[in-house]
Design an enzyme around this catalytic site. Structure first.
Site, short mmCIF file in Angstrom:
data_model
loop_
_atom_site.label_atom_id
_atom_site.label_comp_id
_atom_site.label_asym_id
_atom_site.label_seq_id
_atom_site.Cartn_x
_atom_site.Cartn_y
_atom_site.Cartn_z
N HIS A 133 0.52 -30.17 0.06
CA HIS A 133 1.66 -29.48 -0.51
C HIS A 133 1.87 -29.93 -1.96
CE1 HIS A 133 3.61 -28.48 3.66
NE2 HIS A 133 2.39 -28.00 3.52
N GLU B 236 4.17 -31.60 -3.61
CA GLU B 236 4.56 -32.97 -3.92
C GLU B 236 3.35 -33.90 -3.90
OE1 GLU B 236 7.92 -31.09 -1.41
OE2 GLU B 236 5.75 -30.94 -1.63
N CYS C 50 6.14 -34.28 3.52
CA CYS C 50 6.19 -34.60 2.09
C CYS C 50 7.36 -35.54 1.77
CB CYS C 50 6.31 -33.32 1.27
SG CYS C 50 4.82 -32.30 1.33
N TRP D 282 -9.13 9.86 -10.07
CA TRP D 282 -8.05 8.87 -9.99
C TRP D 282 -6.87 9.40 -10.78
CZ3 TRP D 282 -8.61 5.19 -6.54
CH2 TRP D 282 -9.89 4.75 -6.19
N ASP E 275 -8.88 9.31 3.32
CA ASP E 275 -9.47 8.60 2.19
C ASP E 275 -10.47 7.52 2.55
OD1 ASP E 275 -7.74 10.15 0.66
OD2 ASP E 275 -6.20 8.59 0.53
N THR F 273 3.95 10.62 4.66
CA THR F 273 4.64 10.57 5.95
C THR F 273 5.14 9.18 6.27
OG1 THR F 273 3.32 12.41 6.80
CG2 THR F 273 4.42 11.02 8.42
#
Length: 371
Positions: free
Chosen positions: A56, A58, A93, A183, A213, A303
């Protein structure tokens, strides 16, 4: 005790926020946390949360300071989120800060995760460390909230922060009536859209878009260590086994109704609850949250867009407008007609920028980010 920050503390926390944002693409479902370490007015270390299972913020900041030859005893840590106090994939931590001998910790926000929820601050104070927490109304606390709004949404509302991405012409068309849409926007706008896709935990589309698509829905052209989950709303399991979004990299998830299909092989398929004969989208969002999705990036057709909007499930709109007119064509959302203009839902602009030749608009309802 909560205190206002002096100018130096403001600078130190601002830098911690910058470091946190560096980890936004890598650390979900963990929050993108940043940490800076200071002594005698000088920066001695900085870091951000790494990929899931990694250190993390610290710990990264302390490693950075030690690698540069600095002692940690007596240092002040500025952290954008309360240090964790539980054993997950990494040790707490809060314990690391205590063991390092840090004298003071400044926290931008407390962690709503029930595994932390004040326990990190309590552990630090029990060890004699001074802990200051920013007031919620402080500008830096509000920025820390926005930087991790998906995480906070999952913790507090039990559902992701839903960002709907749409691209259209100035007259609000996304494709010709025959479906031709490649596009509408330029390459710069499409790359920018993939950056937003990259920071999400999942990308959601509808089966209509898959059939029309055959999109990949993955992240390309962006330096990212992970791929978001690709989720499809498909009541009748019509997604073909050859659909591109089912292929690596990353995973796909299909939400349908009734018995699970046999033609989708090892693809994750979930039989969702129904509401009035259609998939219960509120249930779908809750399920995605349980799977660790903080931000949900919607790239769908008219939709599904309309369904989510009518259920008030969209938190933010990400709209790319191309400087062209199309005339007759497919709309951004297939919404029903209104009887009065006053029924139109007002939004507020969050940000408006030109991206290449196109315009990018971020908008949301007033106060939507406060929950």
């Amino acid at each position: 005790m909560q205190e206002q920050l002096d100018p130096f503390d403001t600078q130190a926390m601002s830098l911690a926020l910058e470091w946190g944002r560096r980890g936004q693409l890598m650390c979900p479902p963990n929050p993108a946390v940043g940490c800076t370490l200071w002594r005698d007015g000088a920066l001695i270390g900085a870091g951000h949360t790494q990929e899931t299972g990694g250190p993390h913020a610290e710990v990264m900041a302390m490693r950075d300071a030690v690698a540069k030859g600095h002692a940690l005893t007596g240092a002040t840590a500025f952290v954008t989120l309360e240090p964790c106090a539980h054993f997950g994939r990494t040790p707490p931590c809060a314990d690391a800060l205590v063991n390092a001998g840090v004298a003071r910790v400044v926290v931008a926000l407390q962690d709503p995760n029930p595994l932390v929820a004040g326990q990190g601050v309590a552990r630090l104070r029990a060890a004699g460390i001074q802990v200051d927490i920013l007031p919620k109304e402080h500008a830096l606390a509000q920025q820390a909230w926005l930087d991790n709004i998906g995480f906070f949404s999952r913790m507090v509302r039990k559902r992701p922060w839903v960002r709907m991405k749409m691209a259209g012409t100035l007259d609000g068309r996304t494709a010709l009536d025959n479906g031709d849409s490649k596009w509408i926007t330029g390459e710069a706008a499409r790359l920018d859209g993939r950056l937003w896709r990259a920071r999400a935990g999942a990308v959601l589309t509808g089966v209509g878009t898959v059939l029309d698509d055959d999109p990949r829905m993955d992240v390309r052209g962006v330096d990212t260590p992970r791929q978001p989950l690709r989720a499809v709303v498909d009541t009748h399991w019509r997604t073909p086994s050859t659909a591109q979004l089912l292929s690596p990299p990353g995973q796909a998830l299909i939400y349908g109704a009734g018995d699970l299909p046999s033609h989708l092989g090892s693809t994750i398929c979930v039989s969702a609850l129904l509401a009035e004969g259609r998939l219960d989208l509120t249930w779908v969002l809750a399920d995605l949250a349980q799977r660790g999705v903080n931000e949900l990036h919607v790239e769908a057709g008219a939709t599904l867009n309309a369904d989510l909007m009518q259920l008030d499930l969209v938190d933010e709109f990400l709209l790319y407008l191309a400087p062209k007119f199309m005339g007759p064509g497919r709309p951004l959302a297939d919404l029903p007609p209104l009887a009065k203009l006053s029924q139109a839902k007002p939004l507020e602009y969050v940000d408006v920028q030109q991206i290449g030749d196109d315009l990018r608009i971020r908008a949301r309802a007033s106060g939507r980010e406060r929950f």
